[in-house]
Design a protein around this motif. Structure first.
Motif, PDB file in Angstrom:
ATOM      1  N   ALA A  79     -52.793 -24.740 -13.293  1.00 50.84           N
ATOM      2  CA  ALA A  79     -51.548 -24.053 -13.635  1.00 50.84           C
ATOM      3  C   ALA A  79     -50.883 -24.728 -14.832  1.00 50.84           C
ATOM      4  N   THR A  80     -50.965 -26.038 -14.872  1.00 54.49           N
ATOM      5  CA  THR A  80     -50.380 -26.790 -15.984  1.00 54.49           C
ATOM      6  C   THR A  80     -51.100 -26.436 -17.282  1.00 54.49           C
ATOM      7  N   SER A  81     -52.408 -26.265 -17.226  1.00 52.17           N
ATOM      8  CA  SER A  81     -53.171 -25.878 -18.417  1.00 52.17           C
ATOM      9  C   SER A  81     -52.710 -24.527 -18.943  1.00 52.17           C
ATOM     10  N   LEU A  82     -52.408 -23.621 -18.030  1.00 52.09           N
ATOM     11  CA  LEU A  82     -51.910 -22.310 -18.450  1.00 52.09           C
ATOM     12  C   LEU A  82     -50.539 -22.450 -19.104  1.00 52.09           C
ATOM     13  N   TYR A  83     -49.735 -23.346 -18.560  1.00 53.93           N
ATOM     14  CA  TYR A  83     -48.411 -23.599 -19.124  1.00 53.93           C
ATOM     15  C   TYR A  83     -48.540 -24.215 -20.518  1.00 53.93           C
ATOM     16  N   VAL A  84     -49.484 -25.134 -20.668  1.00 58.60           N
ATOM     17  CA  VAL A  84     -49.732 -25.764 -21.970  1.00 58.60           C
ATOM     18  C   VAL A  84     -50.126 -24.702 -22.993  1.00 58.60           C
ATOM     19  N   GLU A  85     -50.885 -23.737 -22.548  1.00 58.64           N
ATOM     20  CA  GLU A  85     -51.319 -22.657 -23.442  1.00 58.64           C
ATOM     21  C   GLU A  85     -50.108 -21.920 -24.020  1.00 58.64           C
ATOM     22  N   GLU A  86     -49.093 -21.712 -23.199  1.00 58.07           N
ATOM     23  CA  GLU A  86     -47.865 -21.070 -23.676  1.00 58.07           C
ATOM     24  C   GLU A  86     -47.108 -21.974 -24.649  1.00 58.07           C
ATOM     25  N   LEU A  87     -46.980 -23.258 -24.292  1.00 52.31           N
ATOM     26  CA  LEU A  87     -46.236 -24.197 -25.138  1.00 52.31           C
ATOM     27  C   LEU A  87     -46.947 -24.485 -26.448  1.00 52.31           C
TER      28      LEU A  87
END
Length: 137
Positions: A79-87
């Protein structure tokens, strides 16, 4: 010779005016490969990269967003990787990974895993649709 930020920017600007790597290296008493490296770096990231030192500044908003995502919400690496993708749209990837303490390989592993899982999910949905959502024969 130790180069200060002004020298690095001057080297970059002179190279853009047509000076040769060897000429710049001789003028600033450094190796031509270092000149080439600085110019390529500045071409990729703009002149600001030549000024920036090793001390990185992370805005408090960015830190807070990441802390909320990982510690408070308790998201997994996936989930954090997906968040990083947004940031990643607004911040550099290496900065985000450094703050998160997430290795580059873990980030790309989970990112690629997501793509594989999505392909599998799409294939399953197509099969379900083809069989009118019936199980069995």
């Amino acid at each position: 010779m130790k180069l200060v930020a002004e020298n690095k920017i001057e080297i970059y600007r002179l190279k853009k005016k047509g000076y040769l790597y060897k000429e710049l290296a001789k003028k600033f008493k450094i190796d031509p490969s270092n000149v080439r490296y600085m110019v390529k770096l500045a071409d990729l990231h703009d002149e600001i990269i030549l000024i920036k030192g090793k001390n990185n500044y992370y805005s408090s908003e960015l830190k807070l967003d990441i802390i909320n995502e990982v510690l408070i919400i308790g998201n997994s690496i996936y989930a954090t990787s997906l968040y990083v993708e947004e940031l990643k749209k607004t911040h550099k990837l290496n900065i985000l990974l450094k703050i998160l303490g997430l290795s580059r390989s873990s980030y790309y592993y989970t990112k690629n895993k997501e793509d594989k899982d999505k392909n599998t999910e799409e294939a399953i949905l197509l099969i379900q649709e083809k069989n009118k959502y019936r199980y069995g024969l």
